[in-house]
Write an enzyme that holds these catalytic residues in place. Structure first.
Site, PDB file in Angstrom:
ATOM      1  NE  ARG A  38       7.073  15.257 -23.063  1.00 34.69           N
ATOM      2  CZ  ARG A  38       6.641  15.344 -24.334  1.00 34.69           C
ATOM      3  NH1 ARG A  38       5.556  16.029 -24.607  1.00 34.69           N
ATOM      4  NH2 ARG A  38       7.280  14.716 -25.303  1.00 34.69           N
ATOM      5  CB  ILE A  64      11.234  16.460 -26.084  1.00 29.44           C
ATOM      6  CG1 ILE A  64      10.924  15.909 -24.672  1.00 29.44           C
ATOM      7  CG2 ILE A  64       9.956  16.973 -26.714  1.00 29.44           C
ATOM      8  CD1 ILE A  64      10.363  16.979 -23.709  1.00 29.44           C
ATOM      9  CB  SER A  65      11.523  10.648 -26.024  1.00 25.86           C
ATOM     10  OG  SER A  65      12.877  10.658 -26.423  1.00 25.86           O
ATOM     11  CD  GLN A  66       4.851   7.843 -27.720  1.00 26.52           C
ATOM     12  OE1 GLN A  66       5.733   7.211 -28.306  1.00 26.52           O
ATOM     13  NE2 GLN A  66       3.603   7.458 -27.673  1.00 26.52           N
TER      14      GLN A  66
END
Ligand code: SAM
Length: 217
Positions: A38, A64-66
């Protein structure tokens, strides 16, 4: 044996403590989250926090999503190795990279050119060769790849865009945050002919889906 990307211990902890501990059970999804670095999808200086339990800025007001939400939406898609999946909102490219391990083909649409360019660089860095990035309004879908076994919308939409429902294959699943510009609920549609069953999976917060069948800019 292939050598894992750096920071694999942080990824293992992220999966154990933030994702498996919160109920994600699909072992293929958990393995993909352990594998994809990530930190290569998060620009500095936020990359140092890439394995924290949080969304992070990626520029141009986007995020950027959790990691937990990425895992949950991926599990809800029920991805199979033969599937073709359409993502609306490429953002960093991280969600597409996770899907690229789980399915045959991923098409991801992004409306902001610089965001799409960064996603392309990150996806190339992890050799996600089965991902195609398309620049444009994802609320219209992408007809060259129709039909899709899965469609995932990673931006907040007032309702599921009609063209996306039409581009879903028989038995296919569509996962999306549906609600207002601030708060949404995770909704899953499953197609059976011209009928769609609907499931609800709790509250989420996404940046808005901007486009013909989304919100105005
Ligand atoms: N899936 C992304 C990831 O893995 O990093 C996170 C997506 S981010 C929360 C939402 C993205 O949707 C933003 O990059 C935004 O520019 C994009 N977006 C918003 N409306 C869009 C549209 N109509 N078509 C394509 N992309 C859109």
């Amino acid at each position: 044996m292939t050598v894992p990307y750096p920071r694999s211990d942080e990824r293992r902890r992220m999966v154990d403590l933030q994702i498996a501990a919160r109920g994600i059970r699909d072992s293929r999804v958990l393995a993909a989250l352990r594998e994809v670095p990530r930190h290569l999808f998060v620009p500095p200086p936020y990359d140092r926090d890439a394995y924290a339990d949080a969304p992070l800025p990626i520029g141009r007001g986007q995020t950027i999503s959790q990691p937990y939400i990425v895992a949950l939406m991926t599990e809800l898609l029920h991805p199979k190795s033969v599937d073709s999946v359409l993502e609306i909102g490429a953002g960093s490219g991280y969600q597409a990279a996770i899907l690229s391990i789980l399915v045959r083909k991923v098409v991801t649409i992004e409306r902001i050119e610089t965001v799409a360019a960064h996603a392309r660089t990150s996806l190339e860095a992890v050799h996600a060769d089965n991902v195609e990035i398309v620049l444009g309004d994802g609320t219209l879908g992408y007809s060259p790849g129709v039909p899709y076994n899965g469609i995932i919308i990673t931006a907040a939409t007032p309702e599921i865009p009609g063209p996306l429902k039409e581009q879903l294959a028989e038995g296919g699943r569509l996962v999306a945050p549906v609600g207002d510009r601030i708060l949404q609920e995770l909704v899953v549609l499953e197609r059976h002919g011209n009928r769609f069953t609907e499931e609800h999976h709790g509250g989420v917060r996404f940046v808005p889906l901007i486009g013909k069948h989304g919100w105005e800019d």
